[in-house]
Design a protein around this motif. Structure first.
Motif, mmCIF file in Angstrom:
data_model
loop_
_atom_site.group_PDB
_atom_site.id
_atom_site.type_symbol
_atom_site.label_atom_id
_atom_site.label_comp_id
_atom_site.label_asym_id
_atom_site.label_seq_id
_atom_site.Cartn_x
_atom_site.Cartn_y
_atom_site.Cartn_z
ATOM 1 N N LEU A 140 1.151 -1.230 0.442
ATOM 2 C CA LEU A 140 0.177 0.098 -0.258
ATOM 3 C C LEU A 140 0.792 1.224 0.295
ATOM 4 O O LEU A 140 2.090 1.481 0.739
ATOM 5 C CB LEU A 140 -0.813 0.092 1.119
ATOM 6 N N ASP A 141 0.800 2.567 -1.208
ATOM 7 C CA ASP A 141 1.339 3.079 -0.911
ATOM 8 C C ASP A 141 0.391 4.346 -0.186
ATOM 9 O O ASP A 141 -0.156 4.451 -1.156
ATOM 10 C CB ASP A 141 2.001 3.210 -2.433
ATOM 11 N N VAL A 142 1.436 5.209 0.170
ATOM 12 C CA VAL A 142 0.529 6.306 1.043
ATOM 13 C C VAL A 142 0.899 7.719 0.402
ATOM 14 O O VAL A 142 1.924 7.924 0.030
ATOM 15 C CB VAL A 142 0.226 5.978 2.830
ATOM 16 N N LYS A 143 0.395 8.578 0.225
ATOM 17 C CA LYS A 143 1.393 10.019 -0.974
ATOM 18 C C LYS A 143 0.178 11.065 0.145
ATOM 19 O O LYS A 143 -0.297 11.365 -0.086
ATOM 20 C CB LYS A 143 1.667 10.086 -2.365
ATOM 21 N N VAL A 144 1.312 11.725 1.270
ATOM 22 C CA VAL A 144 0.563 12.757 1.226
ATOM 23 C C VAL A 144 0.844 14.254 0.502
ATOM 24 O O VAL A 144 2.120 14.241 0.572
ATOM 25 C CB VAL A 144 0.727 12.861 2.982
ATOM 26 N N THR A 145 0.274 15.095 0.074
ATOM 27 C CA THR A 145 0.810 16.164 -0.458
ATOM 28 C C THR A 145 0.012 17.495 -0.270
ATOM 29 O O THR A 145 -1.135 17.558 0.232
ATOM 30 C CB THR A 145 0.385 16.001 -2.078
ATOM 31 N N HIS A 146 1.126 18.316 0.346
ATOM 32 C CA HIS A 146 0.387 19.827 1.041
ATOM 33 C C HIS A 146 0.269 20.502 -0.009
ATOM 34 O O HIS A 146 0.600 20.963 -0.384
ATOM 35 C CB HIS A 146 2.062 20.044 2.382
ATOM 36 N N PRO A 190 -4.793 26.434 3.251
ATOM 37 C CA PRO A 190 -4.204 24.994 2.619
ATOM 38 C C PRO A 190 -4.278 23.476 3.192
ATOM 39 O O PRO A 190 -5.651 23.456 3.880
ATOM 40 C CB PRO A 190 -2.604 25.663 2.977
ATOM 41 N N ASP A 191 -4.018 22.931 1.286
ATOM 42 C CA ASP A 191 -5.082 21.908 2.151
ATOM 43 C C ASP A 191 -4.049 20.635 2.000
ATOM 44 O O ASP A 191 -3.032 20.719 1.289
ATOM 45 C CB ASP A 191 -6.528 21.057 1.577
ATOM 46 N N GLU A 192 -4.700 19.462 2.649
ATOM 47 C CA GLU A 192 -3.674 18.080 2.629
ATOM 48 C C GLU A 192 -4.639 16.824 1.804
ATOM 49 O O GLU A 192 -5.957 16.616 1.545
ATOM 50 C CB GLU A 192 -3.763 17.814 3.643
ATOM 51 N N THR A 193 -3.818 16.904 1.045
ATOM 52 C CA THR A 193 -4.023 15.611 0.116
ATOM 53 C C THR A 193 -3.873 14.118 0.304
ATOM 54 O O THR A 193 -2.564 13.818 -0.078
ATOM 55 C CB THR A 193 -4.113 15.411 -1.467
ATOM 56 N N VAL A 194 -4.105 12.835 0.338
ATOM 57 C CA VAL A 194 -3.966 12.141 -0.169
ATOM 58 C C VAL A 194 -4.259 10.625 -0.532
ATOM 59 O O VAL A 194 -4.603 10.425 -0.423
ATOM 60 C CB VAL A 194 -4.652 11.212 2.007
#
Length: 218
Positions: A37-43, A52-56
């Motif tokens: 499982l790859d988890v990518k968090v983008t600010h 500002p937001d966070e995308t998972v």
């Protein structure tokens, strides 16, 4: 199941890693054959005054099609919860369809006389839909690179895949999108299946045939 967590524009804390390990338990129960499982968090920070937001983004890799889900929120922990719930729902729906398929084989086939697809809940696109796709109904604002535009265009490129309409619908459910591009193995026509309401789907096909796989490989 191996887990990979990366951050883009944001650091990944030990607390976030711990929460990820706790949350993915429900995914492991629904996808026992998953390998990673790859988890990518983008600010993201906006220049127009938006908060500002966070995308998972979650990408589940294993034996079978890749499963993806993503969610955005001002808090990355909330975005993680939303993405995990979305992926869990996609896996549940796929599992229900597999069980239903074993109990009630769908056996989709094309009726040449009527031009209808029998054995699967897919309806040909209407003339209005085909006209909208051909002409485009959503204007895209062209701006300079430094100007703000409300339209965000993300471009992705994938290798062509030959499959049946039925398989394309299943793949669309797994990736959690409202449409899926593919090449129909029955006609060699580039096609797209799209979600309508509930378990109702539509399909659009181009009259131009796709090049054979040998040409793509070269």
């Amino acid at each position: 199941m191996e887990t990979s967590i990366v951050g883009v524009g944001v650091g990944i804390t030990d607390r976030f890693r711990t929460v990820v390990e706790e949350k993915i338990a429900k995914i492991q129960m629904l996808a026992s054959r998953a390998q990673r499982l790859d988890v990518k968090v983008t600010h993201r920070v906006y220049r127009n005054g938006h908060v500002p937001d966070e995308t998972v983004e979650l990408t589940l890799i294993g034996k079978g099609p890749v499963v993806r889900a993503e969610a955005t929120d001002g808090d990355k922990f909330v975005a993680l919860d939303l993405a995990v719930d979305k992926m869990s729902e996609q896996l549940r729906r796929a599992k229900e369809k597999r069980v239903d398929g074993r109990q009630h084989p769908r056996g989709a086939h094309f009726e040449k006389e009527s031009g209808a697809l029998e054995g699967i809940d897919v309806q040909p696109a209407s003339a209005d839909v085909l006209h909208a796709v051909a002409t485009g109904t959503v204007p895209v604002q062209q701006t300079e690179e430094d100007d703000y535009s409300p339209v965000v265009i993300r471009t992705k490129s994938f290798d062509a895949e030959w499959m049946t309409v039925e398989e394309a619908v299943d793949r669309m459910e797994l990736v959690g999108h409202d449409f899926f591009l593919f090449v129909d193995v029955r006609t060699d026509h580039p096609s797209v299946v799209y979600r309508r309401k509930g378990w109702d789907y539509g399909v659009i096909a181009l009259s131009t045939q796709a090049p054979p796989s040998e040409a793509l490989a070269s």
